[in-house]
Write a protein that holds these residues in place. Structure first.
Motif, mmCIF file in Angstrom:
data_model
loop_
_atom_site.group_PDB
_atom_site.id
_atom_site.type_symbol
_atom_site.label_atom_id
_atom_site.label_comp_id
_atom_site.label_asym_id
_atom_site.label_seq_id
_atom_site.Cartn_x
_atom_site.Cartn_y
_atom_site.Cartn_z
ATOM 1 N N ALA A 75 0.044 7.554 -4.778
ATOM 2 C CA ALA A 75 -0.190 6.251 -4.619
ATOM 3 C C ALA A 75 0.965 5.385 -4.859
ATOM 4 N N SER A 76 1.736 5.774 -5.784
ATOM 5 C CA SER A 76 3.107 4.775 -6.099
ATOM 6 C C SER A 76 4.055 5.272 -4.943
ATOM 7 N N ALA A 77 4.214 6.378 -4.494
ATOM 8 C CA ALA A 77 5.448 6.899 -3.686
ATOM 9 C C ALA A 77 4.902 6.161 -2.439
ATOM 10 N N GLY A 78 3.693 6.476 -1.942
ATOM 11 C CA GLY A 78 3.225 5.737 -0.633
ATOM 12 C C GLY A 78 3.564 4.303 -0.464
ATOM 13 N N ALA A 79 3.094 3.683 -1.514
ATOM 14 C CA ALA A 79 3.305 2.119 -1.765
ATOM 15 C C ALA A 79 4.652 1.699 -1.714
ATOM 16 N N ARG A 80 5.550 2.527 -2.435
ATOM 17 C CA ARG A 80 6.752 2.161 -2.474
ATOM 18 C C ARG A 80 7.800 2.522 -1.489
ATOM 19 N N MET A 81 7.806 3.452 -0.914
ATOM 20 C CA MET A 81 8.785 4.054 0.149
ATOM 21 C C MET A 81 9.222 3.212 1.340
ATOM 22 N N LEU A 82 8.261 3.056 2.149
ATOM 23 C CA LEU A 82 8.295 1.840 3.115
ATOM 24 C C LEU A 82 8.506 0.710 2.775
ATOM 25 N N ARG A 83 7.670 0.270 2.125
ATOM 26 C CA ARG A 83 7.992 -1.227 1.614
ATOM 27 C C ARG A 83 9.279 -1.541 1.118
ATOM 28 N N ILE A 155 -3.573 12.540 1.267
ATOM 29 C CA ILE A 155 -4.633 11.661 1.648
ATOM 30 C C ILE A 155 -4.132 10.175 1.154
ATOM 31 N N VAL A 156 -4.096 10.344 -0.323
ATOM 32 C CA VAL A 156 -3.821 9.026 -1.029
ATOM 33 C C VAL A 156 -2.476 8.336 -0.745
ATOM 34 N N ALA A 157 -1.690 9.425 -0.279
ATOM 35 C CA ALA A 157 -0.105 8.761 -0.074
ATOM 36 C C ALA A 157 -0.407 7.910 1.181
ATOM 37 N N ALA A 158 -0.981 8.922 1.980
ATOM 38 C CA ALA A 158 -1.086 8.323 3.655
ATOM 39 C C ALA A 158 -1.645 7.002 3.661
#
Lengths: 256, 232
Positions: A75-83, A155-158
């Motif tokens: 969840a944190s990697a997904g929320a952080r990387m592109l943002r 799924i959570v990361a996506a």
């Protein structure tokens, strides 16, 4: 300058590797990893306090800790990387290259997925050591369980990657984890016996029960390969679903 | 590619931030080998226009093409070099690994990519620090690093967003010489600036933006006359 293969596979792999490198530099994710290691050690100590079946206590603790930490990292990697790249504008220069936004977005997710895979391998290895120390041994069912936890983390990361396009980082993480919680409560929530809740849950969230082997792990009853492939495919389809939705948002998003 | 294909064509482009218009019906072309200056005060819409050309933002109306292809098609950016106003670089990374990453995105032959990285680094004078993390770079070095990434692959169109801002007189002179050199090589340059002397030294044609509206488009000499006339 010579330009080789017009396909975008090289660009995909370059973006994914860059994302993986960025994630390996993130302190927060290391902290989560070390907390997980600490908790695994704590699980080992707890197992030592039990008379008999120490390995089962270790297994129980271990799977739970590995799952929670990997979901949080996802969840944190997904929320952080592109943002982060949009906010500090480091996405500008790669996007000024002949790279399409869908390629960029999808490759970001691939980098995160690779990182989660690495993380899971390390945590599984530590769990296996813990099992050996408590008289147990790693089983095929355990490895299958870890694979399914990994797919669920994808799924959570996506989901969190998509949410980060329009939500603050912290909120994207919380919503992703809340989604995970709902997906693991299809059973209990269905008891509410309100039709639309049941329907909404089954449509909007994957059924988390597909990713938990529960007693199969304790009684060493691995899934057939076909069954594992089915669950893996189910998870992958959900991840692809969120990647496609996220892509649709990112495709026409005005960067700052 | 034929010389007749315009490196950049912007036709009737409009954009707004919510309900606030940022660009209104802007049109211009950049010809091969031409240095084109975009002038305007802060908030005039210069950077927004660059962002539309580069596909960071999407025009509400109008059409932008790069080398005859729609600017939103990723392959049309193959011959483009962009230097943003600030150094938007991953500071933890070395310049070498970052240039390698960008070169991979451009699908350069991997055998030639290392040579190309060495070439651009030596062209901007950063070959000695190529493998150092960019966080150790001074402001001037970061500006050179931005230039190096734009030069990768010898692009035929350079887009420079206020390239002279913050440069000392020597560096400014070097950049002017570089732009003149690109022009001699038939590369096209689109740059934005506040400084009149840069326009006088470098530009062939000028466009003036004022609060998103195109106030002037024409040859530099004509613009200089207008400005000088206004000053008198």
């Amino acid at each position: 300058m010579k330009i080789v293969n017009r396909g975008s596979i090289r660009a995909h792999s370059a973006i994914a590797r860059q994302t993986l490198r960025d994630l390996l530099r993130e302190r927060l994710l290391y902290n989560v990893f070390f907390v997980a290691l600490f908790l695994l050690f704590f699980g080992y100590l707890a197992a030592l306090l039990v008379y008999g079946h120490q390995d089962r206590v270790m297994l129980d603790f271990g799977i739970m800790i590995d799952a929670f930490s990997i979901y949080f990292v996802a969840a944190s990697a997904g929320a952080r990387m592109l943002r982060k790249e949009i906010d500090d504008r480091t996405a500008y220069l790669p996007l000024s290259r002949p790279v399409s936004r869908p390629c960029y977005y999808f490759s970001k997710w691939c980098g995160i997925a690779g990182f989660l895979g690495l993380n899971l391998i390390l945590l599984t290895a530590v769990l296996c050591v813990g099992l050996q120390l408590t008289g147990g041994h790693p089983t095929l069912a355990l490895f299958q369980q870890m694979i399914l936890i990994g797919v669920e983390a994808w799924i959570v990361a996506a989901l969190s990657l998509w949410l980060s396009l329009f939500l603050r980082q912290g909120i994207a993480i919380m919503v992703s984890l809340a989604f995970l919680f709902l997906s693991h409560n299809h059973g209990p929530l269905a008891l509410i016996n309100i039709g639309w809740i049941k329907n909404a849950l089954s449509v909007l969230t994957p059924d988390g029960r597909w990713f938990l082997l529960d007693t199969r792990v304790y009684y060493e009853m691995p899934l057939h390969w076909g069954g594992l492939a089915q669950r893996f495919g189910y998870g992958l389809l959900w991840a692809i679903f969120f990647i496609l939705i996220g892509n649709a948002f990112f495709y026409r998003k005005n960067l700052q | 590619m034929s010389e007749r294909v315009l490196p950049l064509s912007v036709q009737n482009v409009s954009f707004s931030f919510g309900s606030k218009p940022a660009l209104r019906d802007v049109s211009f072309d950049v010809n091969p080998g031409e240095v084109f200056a975009l002038i305007g005060h802060n908030g005039a819409g210069k950077t927004t226009l660059f962002h539309l050309i580069l596909g960071y933002k999407f025009a509400r109306r109008g059409r932008i093409s790069l080398f005859g292809k729609p600017a939103l098609d990723a392959p049309s950016r193959r011959d483009l070099g962009y230097v943003p106003e600030r150094a938007y670089l991953p500071m933890e990374q070395s310049l070498h690994s970052y240039l390698k990453y960008l070169g991979d995105l451009q699908n350069f032959d991997s055998g030639e990519l290392n040579d190309e990285i060495e070439r651009v680094a030596s062209e901007v004078g950063l070959q000695a620090v190529l493998r150092q993390p960019m966080r150790s770079f001074s402001k001037g070095m970061l500006q050179k690093a931005m230039l190096a990434q734009a030069l990768l692959g010898r692009p035929r169109l350079m887009i420079l967003d206020e390239p002279m801002s913050g440069l000392d007189p020597d560096a400014r002179e070097q950049l002017r010489a570089r732009i003149t050199g690109w022009k001699a090589q038939r590369k096209s340059v689109l740059f934005s600036t506040h400084a009149l002397e840069d326009v006088e030294h470098l530009a062939d044609r000028v466009m003036v933006l004022d609060q998103g509206v195109q106030n002037f488009l024409g040859p530099k000499d004509e613009w200089v006359k207008t400005v000088r006339g206004g000053e008198r």
